[in-house]
Motif scaffolding. Structure first.
Motif, mmCIF file in Angstrom:
data_model
loop_
_atom_site.group_PDB
_atom_site.id
_atom_site.type_symbol
_atom_site.label_atom_id
_atom_site.label_comp_id
_atom_site.label_asym_id
_atom_site.label_seq_id
_atom_site.Cartn_x
_atom_site.Cartn_y
_atom_site.Cartn_z
ATOM 1 N N GLN A 157 0.693 -1.300 -0.131
ATOM 2 C CA GLN A 157 -0.041 0.126 0.047
ATOM 3 C C GLN A 157 0.842 1.128 -0.118
ATOM 4 O OE1 GLN A 157 -2.558 -0.462 3.518
ATOM 5 N NE2 GLN A 157 -4.021 -2.035 2.340
ATOM 6 N N ASP A 158 1.975 1.130 0.907
ATOM 7 C CA ASP A 158 2.841 2.316 0.848
ATOM 8 C C ASP A 158 3.592 2.636 -0.435
ATOM 9 O OD1 ASP A 158 1.971 3.068 3.352
ATOM 10 O OD2 ASP A 158 3.599 2.221 4.523
ATOM 11 N N ALA A 159 4.303 1.706 -0.882
ATOM 12 C CA ALA A 159 5.083 1.837 -2.137
ATOM 13 C C ALA A 159 4.272 1.974 -3.428
ATOM 14 C CB ALA A 159 5.760 0.521 -2.274
ATOM 15 N N GLU A 160 3.187 1.395 -3.398
ATOM 16 C CA GLU A 160 2.455 1.357 -4.832
ATOM 17 C C GLU A 160 1.355 2.410 -4.742
ATOM 18 O OE1 GLU A 160 3.121 0.149 -7.758
ATOM 19 O OE2 GLU A 160 4.624 -1.149 -7.176
ATOM 20 N N GLN A 161 0.830 2.595 -3.443
ATOM 21 C CA GLN A 161 -0.385 3.663 -3.631
ATOM 22 C C GLN A 161 -0.198 4.733 -2.634
ATOM 23 O OE1 GLN A 161 -3.345 2.679 -5.630
ATOM 24 N NE2 GLN A 161 -1.288 2.207 -6.440
ATOM 25 N N GLN A 162 1.154 4.760 -2.123
ATOM 26 C CA GLN A 162 1.534 5.782 -1.203
ATOM 27 C C GLN A 162 0.539 5.891 0.200
ATOM 28 O OE1 GLN A 162 1.648 9.648 -3.476
ATOM 29 N NE2 GLN A 162 3.634 9.174 -4.060
ATOM 30 N N GLY A 163 0.196 4.712 0.439
ATOM 31 C CA GLY A 163 -0.719 4.637 1.882
ATOM 32 C C GLY A 163 -2.117 4.904 1.479
ATOM 33 N N ARG A 164 -2.515 5.444 0.210
ATOM 34 C CA ARG A 164 -3.887 6.093 0.051
ATOM 35 C C ARG A 164 -4.773 5.294 -0.709
ATOM 36 N NH1 ARG A 164 -0.162 10.982 -1.687
ATOM 37 N NH2 ARG A 164 0.410 11.876 0.405
ATOM 38 N N PHE A 165 -5.886 4.870 0.286
ATOM 39 C CA PHE A 165 -6.964 4.116 -0.562
ATOM 40 C C PHE A 165 -7.727 4.693 -1.772
ATOM 41 C CE2 PHE A 165 -11.478 3.420 -0.300
ATOM 42 C CZ PHE A 165 -11.722 2.250 -1.052
ATOM 43 N N GLU A 166 -7.832 6.480 -1.698
ATOM 44 C CA GLU A 166 -8.300 6.767 -2.671
ATOM 45 C C GLU A 166 -7.651 6.643 -4.006
ATOM 46 O OE1 GLU A 166 -5.952 10.073 -0.168
ATOM 47 O OE2 GLU A 166 -7.349 8.203 -0.036
ATOM 48 N N MET A 167 -6.325 6.662 -3.892
ATOM 49 C CA MET A 167 -5.463 6.371 -4.873
ATOM 50 C C MET A 167 -5.791 5.179 -5.625
ATOM 51 S SD MET A 167 -1.964 8.297 -4.256
ATOM 52 C CE MET A 167 -1.170 7.182 -5.383
ATOM 53 N N PHE A 168 -5.880 4.179 -5.036
ATOM 54 C CA PHE A 168 -6.196 2.554 -5.510
ATOM 55 C C PHE A 168 -7.600 2.690 -5.999
ATOM 56 C CE2 PHE A 168 -8.209 -1.301 -4.250
ATOM 57 C CZ PHE A 168 -7.897 -2.102 -4.949
ATOM 58 N N GLU A 169 -8.654 3.339 -5.318
ATOM 59 C CA GLU A 169 -10.068 3.372 -5.906
ATOM 60 C C GLU A 169 -10.109 4.071 -7.138
ATOM 61 O OE1 GLU A 169 -14.513 4.108 -3.942
ATOM 62 O OE2 GLU A 169 -13.014 5.635 -3.454
ATOM 63 N N LYS A 170 -9.370 5.092 -7.341
ATOM 64 C CA LYS A 170 -9.414 5.827 -8.596
ATOM 65 C C LYS A 170 -8.771 5.057 -9.663
ATOM 66 C CE LYS A 170 -9.805 10.403 -8.526
ATOM 67 N NZ LYS A 170 -11.097 10.392 -9.335
ATOM 68 N N SER A 171 -7.659 4.402 -9.239
ATOM 69 C CA SER A 171 -6.787 3.429 -10.280
ATOM 70 C C SER A 171 -7.835 2.598 -11.023
ATOM 71 C CB SER A 171 -5.611 3.042 -9.700
ATOM 72 O OG SER A 171 -4.542 3.927 -9.464
ATOM 73 N N MET A 172 -8.616 2.179 -9.854
ATOM 74 C CA MET A 172 -9.359 0.720 -10.464
ATOM 75 C C MET A 172 -10.638 1.479 -11.197
ATOM 76 S SD MET A 172 -8.447 -2.042 -9.427
ATOM 77 C CE MET A 172 -6.852 -1.145 -9.700
ATOM 78 N N GLU A 173 -11.110 2.495 -11.131
ATOM 79 C CA GLU A 173 -12.359 3.156 -11.568
ATOM 80 C C GLU A 173 -12.056 4.105 -12.959
ATOM 81 O OE1 GLU A 173 -15.975 3.183 -10.854
ATOM 82 O OE2 GLU A 173 -14.885 1.319 -10.337
#
Length: 746
Positions: free
Chosen positions: A189-205
């Protein structure tokens, strides 16, 4: 306003860094002491360092670590918050990412800081840096490559890991991204998404924001094959179309979590000798194949010749359909560019790693970056070289048509839309120039060069600039066709206001947008506001809670980039300028324009706030409250151009009924007044003696339309009837009012 947090991944020159000297009591002052830092051996991708931290106080302490990496592919930066108990000494393990191979020019910068009690001009707490350390790639130990043979695992472990991937995919499929996020390890989470869930969610959407190793579609397409163990690393091998990926797992609190996605390079069908000349030929051959594929519409082949990093870039979003649509679009110049670039030399060769192909297109230098991937060269970047703005003008302008006006030299292509409408364009430009000079209270001898292109492809091919238009010096470059016409006054306002000062973007862009509306143009049409008036648009944004804090907007050095949120920043800045001019007059505004300075420097920004208060005799918060009241009050007024013109007509009609001829005269545009050699008295005598007064008083308005008149440019026309005749009364904006500029009767 909600702030979108995205990673700082930019292509830029490597910045020089060094160990920062700090006051001896820096650690003690803030209760945090950094005792030791231990970076683990580094590699491309995810990495880890450990830091030994001591809390020297008897209270719980919060601090953050700012991590920045600078590598060949791009830079990566974010901040990680931590909390340490009173009197505790502990090791903190922190994951981070390196975008690209670790070379001698690679740098890792670590900053440890706490947020102090002071508040800056943006209302944020100031950071106090305890320690800064910079590591160079030439000094860092490299991680050993993974070697060895994958060993099979027991059946129960294989089943549990396969089920863990399925659970992750099921969550993605149902768009339960919060559950999917919990399937990832903390370090991932930290290395790929900088610990931010909102980045992961936006990447998926949204593929455009693809900042995850794989897109949503690709994650769902992973097909499990085998589970094994190598050097204490447990991974699931999967197939993805013609690729192979390993999904690595770690066990946390008794459950398997995804720890990494790693693409396995395919074995090359034929090895390229590690010889510079052979590799240079291979680079040229790859580029030839790329051009032929694009030229022949073989987009699948072209797509496979793109490097993985370019495919997954924000521009392409790992979206093959988007890629093909761009190449097939007549408005997009990319295809013509790729087909017609002529390769020159290969330089910066790192055998088996990367290379630069120097090329030429339309007389301008280009560079095509290559990277070795899957055992072959692939295109990684495509960039225009340093652009000499003068060269394309020298080469192109003599071939174009030219209209010379009082203030402009307008260049356009033969048989273009601009040629057909050149009379209207010329009138609009000169009228805008004169109106802005009148606002400033002085004439200008500036001549403006305007270059009009029919479409984006032609403009880009000649200038290298993407977008609808831009201005530099006294030159304006724009696209002009039936579907796309930029505001005719915005850039002129910028050029003429240049001598007044260099204020923050709020004043600079705000005035240019305000001036466009003042001159009768739909100033927000290209800024997401359509035909809306400035106050109407700001009132709408305010109701949605989307306005930027005025204190923050005053610190912006530019408005136009995505980071500045143009659909909000433009109308908001223009509305504040409109308020200042309407409420306090142009003299104070011009003084503020010349006094405030555009700067990122915090002290200068504070001086701007003070200068604004000195000029207007009120604090920024007081001006803000008055501004908000002004655009809110405007909701009680007619909110369309048609209603504003009907109101202007009724004002003229009432003045006629009251025999207030001076007011009727002042409600006519200067261009109309100038048609009477004797001025007001000559007009009054003619007006009273004729039958126009009686007809105008009894007119019944029917509609308002927008028309382009050959001698007046774009105007709003009120159509009305009286005794079987149709009257057409043209209006323009002058001095902030709608005024009559022409009248005719059918």
């Amino acid at each position: 306003m909600q702030t979108l947090r995205v990673p700082t991944i930019v292509l830029m020159a490597i910045l020089a860094s060094s160990l920062t000297a700090l006051p001896a009591d820096a650690d003690e002052k803030y209760g945090i002491e950094v005792l030791k830092i231990q970076p683990e051996p580094v590699r491309n991708g995810r990495n880890v360092f450990k830091a030994k931290i001591r809390n020297t106080s008897d209270e719980k302490q919060a601090f953050s670590i700012d991590v920045r990496t600078e590598a060949s592919v791009g830079n990566w930066q974010t901040q990680f918050p931590h909390v340490i108990a009173p009197g505790q000494t502990t090791w903190i393990r922190q994951a981070y990412k390196i975008d690209g191979p670790v070379t001698g020019t690679f740098r890792l910068r670590l900053r440890f800081f706490v947020a102090g009690p002071e508040i800056d001009v943006r209302g944020r707490r100031k950071n106090h840096y305890i320690k800064e350390v910079v590591y160079s790639g030439s000094d860092m130990k490299r991680a050993e490559p993974d070697t060895g043979v994958w060993q099979p695992l027991p059946a129960d472990q294989r089943a549990a890991i396969t089920q863990a991937l399925k659970r992750f995919q099921d969550s993605i499929r149902s768009k339960n991204y919060a559950a999917a996020w919990q399937c990832l390890s903390d370090e991932f989470q930290d290395a790929e998404q900088q610990g931010r869930f909102e980045m992961f969610e936006k990447s998926m959407e949204n593929p455009y924001w693809l900042l995850f190793p794989l897109s949503r579609t690709e994650l769902l397409s992973l097909e499990p094959k085998s589970v094994g163990k190598r050097n204490d690393v447990i991974a699931l091998t999967t197939n993805l179309n013609d690729e192979q990926w390993t999904v690595k797992f770690v066990k946390v609190d008794g459950a398997w979590h995804i720890d990494e996605f790693e693409r396995v390079n395919a074995v090359p069908a034929k090895k390229i000798p590690l010889d510079p000349e052979a590799q240079e030929r291979a680079v040229r051959k790859t580029f030839e194949q790329w051009q032929n594929a694009v030229r022949g519409g073989k987009y699948e082949t072209a797509w496979r010749l793109l490097a993985n990093g370019l495919r997954r870039s924000r521009q392409l979003g790992n979206d093959y359909q988007k890629f093909t649509q761009q190449l097939d679009s007549d408005e997009n110049p990319i295809k013509a560019m790729f087909v017609n670039v002529r390769p020159k030399s290969v330089t910066s060769m790192r055998v088996g790693e990367s290379a630069i192909l120097n090329a030429e297109y339309d007389g301008q230098p280009w560079t095509v970056g290559f990277v070795m991937e899957d055992g072959r060269w692939k295109v990684r970047t495509f960039r225009r070289g340093k652009h000499d703005r003068g060269s394309w003008q020298t080469r192109l302008l003599p071939k174009m048509q030219k209209r010379v006006t009082k203030h402009f030299d307008i260049h356009y292509f033969k048989d273009s839309t601009a040629q057909r409408e050149i009379d209207t364009i010329a009138e609009q430009k000169d009228r805008g120039f004169s109106e802005i000079c009148q606002f400033l209270g002085k004439d200008s001898d500036v001549r403006i060069r305007m270059v009009l292109f029919e479409d984006a492809g032609t403009k880009y091919a000649h200038t290298g600039h993407q977008g609808a238009g831009w201005a530099f010096g006294n030159t304006i470059v724009e696209i002009y066709n039936d579907k796309q016409k930029l505001d005719p006054y915005h850039e002129t306002a910028h050029i003429l206001m240049r001598t007044q000062g260099s204020p923050p973007a709020l004043f600079n862009e705000g005035f240019a947008t305000y001036a466009s509306e003042r001159l009768g143009s739909p100033a927000l049409a290209n800024m997401g506001g359509g035909e809306s008036a400035i106050y109407d648009r700001v009132r709408e944004l305010n109701a949605k809670g989307e306005l930027i804090e005025l204190e923050e907007l005053l610190t912006y050095t530019e408005i136009g980039s995505r980071a500045s949120n143009p659909p909000v920043a433009y109308p908001e800045a223009a509305s504040f300028v409109k308020f200042l001019i309407d409420a306090y007059g142009k003299e104070r505004f011009l003084k503020a324009y010349g006094t405030l300075r555009n700067s990122n420097d915090e002290s200068t920004q504070q001086q701007n706030v003070k200068a604004l208060a000195d000029i207007y005799g009120k604090s920024l918060s007081q001006l803000k409250a008055e501004w908000q009241a002004a655009f809110a009050k405007s909701a009680n007024r007619p909110d369309t151009t048609e209603q504003a013109i009907l109101r202007a007509f009724e004002e003229s009609r009432q003045a006629m009924k009251d025999n207030d001829y001076e007011k009727v005269w002042n409600l006519q545009a200067r261009s109309l007044q100038g048609q009477y050699g004797g001025g007001f008295e000559a007009w009054k005598e003619r007006f009273i003696s004729g039958g126009a007064r009686t007809a105008l008083i009894n007119l019944k308005p029917e509609s308002v339309t927008v028309e382009d008149l050959s001698d007046l440019g774009r105007v709003h026309v009120l159509h009305a009837r009286h005794q079987g005749q149709t009257w057409h009364i043209a209006y323009i904006q002058e001095d902030g009012q709608w005024k009559i500029c022409e009248g005719r009767v059918d």
